[in-house]
Motif scaffolding. Structure first.
Motif, PDB file in Angstrom:
ATOM      1  N   ILE A 398       8.726  17.227   7.344  1.00 40.58           N
ATOM      2  CA  ILE A 398       9.485  16.463   6.352  1.00 40.58           C
ATOM      3  C   ILE A 398       8.878  15.078   6.174  1.00 40.58           C
ATOM      4  N   SER A 399       8.604  14.390   7.281  1.00 42.03           N
ATOM      5  CA  SER A 399       8.056  13.031   7.208  1.00 42.03           C
ATOM      6  C   SER A 399       6.676  13.018   6.570  1.00 42.03           C
ATOM      7  N   LEU A 400       5.838  13.982   6.936  1.00 42.71           N
ATOM      8  CA  LEU A 400       4.499  14.047   6.346  1.00 42.71           C
ATOM      9  C   LEU A 400       4.585  14.242   4.844  1.00 42.71           C
ATOM     10  N   THR A 401       5.488  15.099   4.379  1.00 49.34           N
ATOM     11  CA  THR A 401       5.645  15.341   2.945  1.00 49.34           C
ATOM     12  C   THR A 401       6.104  14.090   2.221  1.00 49.34           C
ATOM     13  N   LEU A 402       7.126  13.443   2.761  1.00 49.03           N
ATOM     14  CA  LEU A 402       7.671  12.257   2.094  1.00 49.03           C
ATOM     15  C   LEU A 402       6.654  11.115   2.054  1.00 49.03           C
ATOM     16  N   VAL A 403       5.968  10.890   3.156  1.00 47.36           N
ATOM     17  CA  VAL A 403       4.999   9.791   3.199  1.00 47.36           C
ATOM     18  C   VAL A 403       3.791  10.106   2.325  1.00 47.36           C
ATOM     19  N   TYR A 404       3.381  11.355   2.305  1.00 49.20           N
ATOM     20  CA  TYR A 404       2.290  11.771   1.419  1.00 49.20           C
ATOM     21  C   TYR A 404       2.640  11.457  -0.034  1.00 49.20           C
ATOM     22  N   GLY A 405       3.896  11.726  -0.393  1.00 48.06           N
ATOM     23  CA  GLY A 405       4.343  11.424  -1.748  1.00 48.06           C
ATOM     24  C   GLY A 405       4.493   9.943  -2.012  1.00 48.06           C
ATOM     25  N   LEU A 406       5.025   9.204  -1.051  1.00 44.18           N
ATOM     26  CA  LEU A 406       5.179   7.762  -1.229  1.00 44.18           C
ATOM     27  C   LEU A 406       3.823   7.083  -1.368  1.00 44.18           C
ATOM     28  N   ASP A 407       2.854   7.536  -0.593  1.00 41.77           N
ATOM     29  CA  ASP A 407       1.529   6.931  -0.672  1.00 41.77           C
ATOM     30  C   ASP A 407       0.852   7.236  -2.002  1.00 41.77           C
ATOM     31  N   TYR A 408       1.261   8.315  -2.642  1.00 43.98           N
ATOM     32  CA  TYR A 408       0.733   8.605  -3.989  1.00 43.98           C
ATOM     33  C   TYR A 408       1.090   7.473  -4.943  1.00 43.98           C
ATOM     34  N   TRP A 409       2.343   7.015  -4.892  1.00 51.95           N
ATOM     35  CA  TRP A 409       2.756   5.938  -5.791  1.00 51.95           C
ATOM     36  C   TRP A 409       2.048   4.637  -5.435  1.00 51.95           C
ATOM     37  N   ARG A 416      -6.349  -0.629  -7.481  1.00 47.23           N
ATOM     38  CA  ARG A 416      -7.463  -1.596  -7.520  1.00 47.23           C
ATOM     39  C   ARG A 416      -7.685  -2.271  -6.166  1.00 47.23           C
ATOM     40  N   TRP A 417      -6.676  -2.269  -5.317  1.00 47.10           N
ATOM     41  CA  TRP A 417      -6.771  -2.984  -4.051  1.00 47.10           C
ATOM     42  C   TRP A 417      -6.690  -1.985  -2.895  1.00 47.10           C
ATOM     43  N   GLY A 418      -7.847  -1.503  -2.492  1.00 49.36           N
ATOM     44  CA  GLY A 418      -7.891  -0.487  -1.451  1.00 49.36           C
ATOM     45  C   GLY A 418      -7.281  -0.934  -0.144  1.00 49.36           C
ATOM     46  N   TRP A 419      -7.368  -2.226   0.170  1.00 52.50           N
ATOM     47  CA  TRP A 419      -6.840  -2.704   1.436  1.00 52.50           C
ATOM     48  C   TRP A 419      -5.317  -2.591   1.516  1.00 52.50           C
ATOM     49  N   LEU A 420      -4.672  -2.379   0.363  1.00 50.04           N
ATOM     50  CA  LEU A 420      -3.216  -2.230   0.355  1.00 50.04           C
ATOM     51  C   LEU A 420      -2.764  -0.838   0.799  1.00 50.04           C
ATOM     52  N   ARG A 421      -3.722  -0.007   1.200  1.00 45.78           N
ATOM     53  CA  ARG A 421      -3.342   1.297   1.743  1.00 45.78           C
ATOM     54  C   ARG A 421      -2.402   1.150   2.933  1.00 45.78           C
ATOM     55  N   TRP A 422      -2.532   0.026   3.662  1.00 49.02           N
ATOM     56  CA  TRP A 422      -1.696  -0.182   4.844  1.00 49.02           C
ATOM     57  C   TRP A 422      -0.268  -0.582   4.471  1.00 49.02           C
ATOM     58  N   LEU A 423      -0.018  -0.773   3.185  1.00 51.14           N
ATOM     59  CA  LEU A 423       1.328  -1.118   2.742  1.00 51.14           C
ATOM     60  C   LEU A 423       2.311   0.025   3.021  1.00 51.14           C
ATOM     61  N   THR A 424       1.821   1.264   2.931  1.00 53.55           N
ATOM     62  CA  THR A 424       2.701   2.413   3.161  1.00 53.55           C
ATOM     63  C   THR A 424       3.291   2.412   4.562  1.00 53.55           C
ATOM     64  N   PRO A 425       2.482   2.372   5.626  1.00 56.85           N
ATOM     65  CA  PRO A 425       3.099   2.336   6.963  1.00 56.85           C
ATOM     66  C   PRO A 425       3.860   1.043   7.230  1.00 56.85           C
ATOM     67  N   LEU A 426       3.386  -0.086   6.694  1.00 54.83           N
ATOM     68  CA  LEU A 426       4.077  -1.352   6.935  1.00 54.83           C
ATOM     69  C   LEU A 426       5.487  -1.321   6.353  1.00 54.83           C
ATOM     70  N   ALA A 427       5.636  -0.724   5.174  1.00 53.87           N
ATOM     71  CA  ALA A 427       6.963  -0.640   4.553  1.00 53.87           C
ATOM     72  C   ALA A 427       7.907   0.193   5.418  1.00 53.87           C
ATOM     73  N   LEU A 428       7.395   1.264   6.015  1.00 58.41           N
ATOM     74  CA  LEU A 428       8.243   2.126   6.834  1.00 58.41           C
ATOM     75  C   LEU A 428       8.495   1.534   8.213  1.00 58.41           C
ATOM     76  N   ILE A 429       7.547   0.750   8.722  1.00 62.32           N
ATOM     77  CA  ILE A 429       7.785   0.047   9.987  1.00 62.32           C
ATOM     78  C   ILE A 429       8.965  -0.914   9.855  1.00 62.32           C
ATOM     79  N   SER A 430       9.155  -1.446   8.660  1.00 64.15           N
ATOM     80  CA  SER A 430      10.248  -2.401   8.451  1.00 64.15           C
ATOM     81  C   SER A 430      11.620  -1.772   8.670  1.00 64.15           C
ATOM     82  N   LEU A 431      11.691  -0.432   8.732  1.00 60.14           N
ATOM     83  CA  LEU A 431      12.968   0.223   9.019  1.00 60.14           C
ATOM     84  C   LEU A 431      13.513  -0.172  10.385  1.00 60.14           C
TER      85      LEU A 431
END
Length: 449
Positions: A398-409, A416-431
């Motif tokens: 379930i988590s892999l599916t949801l995060v895979y989809g969230l990272d798509y957005w 344009r900003w490849g370094w923002l790839r780390w935004l996905t885990p950082l947003a979820l760490i904030s939980l």
């Protein structure tokens, strides 16, 4: 090199954050305010004091006494009969044998046993990263995001910080999935190891018996892809079945000796003891099937994300009612994004380039999810049990599916900003901030006697 350093840092941050939050939940959650915690604790106590294994008997389930306990938030004046709550005695013994050692060393301390679950939960968190990383090696941000969601999903964190056999069960599911993913990637994974993990699962919890179906599926998928001989397929299936059934068979034979044939799982004895639990047929007769489906869907979704205590503390009015709305948006965005990810991108930019989950692994993960959902629905045919935690054996898919989809957005909007790839885990760490808020502003005041 920088990417590896960031990845390692985030991995350590998630694991450390989980340990800290889990320890806080274990220490500060009011005693017995986790589903079925007294019954699991008493199973551990019986093993520690009397040896393995107790049997479920009439009187182990006392609905009136449980109602009094939960309605008074386990007030101390009502705890004089707490040791008689033993309706989990039908469970396989592996977790309780392990926990009995902690019970003896800590003189039966509840928090010590909860911390054992926290440690086991850390293995689930780490394994979720390893599984996702192996499936999508070019996208470490997805593996870290899935890891963070497993670690900080509020209801899951709460369950991993209470006394139950769920944590060990999820460790074994995660180990099995990691071994099966490696096996499908043609790594050297001996079949007997898959049988050993599945056998241990059969000795841990009935709800993860689905691994006895998932592993043969993976063996068949690899055989079909590699065009190996039929004899090789039968040999591998035989080795797997022999190892798994030898381990599980000891428990099955014991149950037949105790409860009689054909109750080799002890479920017949359990259902007889808890006969006055709320029944689905009674609810449907009183409210109608449409209302039943609506209420089951809503309650299951809410309790998957967070409904604490013995389902007594939903979060509808917390933070202006935005918690469930936020998780609804997260779920929809993840699912829609995962569907869109299956379509090839027209953008040539590297940040948007995304590898797909290999088909055999996709089938493996989807089958795991469907089997967990199927057994949840099957259980609810008889008993009214709308608890989202029953879906946690499939939390990694379930988590892999949801995060895979969230990272798509993230990739589509911020390509344009490849370094923002780390935004996905950082947003979820904030939980983790939400977890701490819920513990001290909702759970402790809301569940303390």
């Amino acid at each position: 090199m920088a990417r590896i350093s960031i990845e390692k840092t985030l991995f350590a941050l998630i694991l450390l954050g989980y340990f800290c939050a889990g320890a806080l939940y274990a220490i500060y959650t009011p005693a017995w305010q986790a589903p079925d915690e007294p019954a699991h604790f008493n199973y551990v106590r019986q093993v520690a004091q009397d040896g393995c294994c107790p049997r479920i008997e009439p009187g182990d389930w006392q609905s009136d006494y449980l109602a009094r306990l939960t309605s008074t938030r386990f007030a101390p004046k009502h705890l004089d009969q707490l040791d008689t709550i033993q309706y989990e005695d039908h469970h396989p013994p592996l977790f309780y044998l392990l926990a009995s050692l902690v019970f003896k060393l800590s003189a039966g301390d509840l928090i010590a046993l909860r911390l054992l679950s926290v440690v086991l939960g850390a293995a689930v968190v780490a394994l979720s990263y390893l599984i996702s990383r192996r499936i999508l090696p070019a996208q470490p941000q997805i593996a870290l995001g899935a890891m963070a969601l497993v670690a900080f999903l509020p209801q899951h964190l709460s369950m991993m910080a209470s006394v139950n056999n769920d944590a060990l069960a999820e460790v074994l599911v995660a180990l099995a999935l990691l071994w099966l993913v490696r096996y499908l990637h043609s790594e050297n994974v001996p079949i007997w190891q898959l049988g050993l993990i599945t056998g241990m699962a059969l000795l841990t919890k009935i709800t993860i018996s689905f691994l006895a179906l998932v592993a043969p599926l993976a063996i068949w998928l690899k055989w079909r892809r590699d065009s190996d001989s039929t004899r090789a397929l039968l040999r591998q299936l035989a080795i797997f079945a022999l190892i798994a059934s030898l381990l599980g068979g000891f428990w099955w034979l014991r149950n037949i000796a105790v409860y009689g044939f054909p109750d080799f799982l002890g479920l017949g004895a359990h259902d007889a003891v808890v006969a006055d639990q709320p029944r689905t047929s009674e609810y449907v007769a009183q409210h109608g099937f449409a209302t039943y489906i609506s209420q089951m869907t809503s309650t299951t979704f809410k309790s998957f994300w967070g409904q604490f205590g013995w389902m007594a503390l939903p979060l509808d009015g917390i933070l202006g009612g935005w918690i469930y709305r936020g998780f609804t948006l997260l779920t929809l965005a993840g699912l829609i994004g995962a569907l869109h990810s299956s379509r090839p991108s027209r953008r040539p930019d590297p940040p948007l380039a995304r590898s797909r989950i290999p088909r055999p692994v996709y089938i493996l993960m989807l089958t795991t999810l469907l089997l967990v959902v199927a057994q949840f629905l099957y259980y609810n045919i008889e008993f009214q049990q709308w608890q989202g935690r029953y879906l946690f054996p499939a939390l990694i898919p379930i988590s892999l599916t949801l995060v895979y989809g969230l990272d798509y957005w993230r990739a589509r909007l911020l390509w344009r900003w490849g370094w923002l790839r780390w935004l996905t885990p950082l947003a979820l760490i904030s939980l983790v901030a939400l977890d701490i808020y819920l513990l001290f502003r909702v759970i402790v005041p809301g569940l303390s006697p």
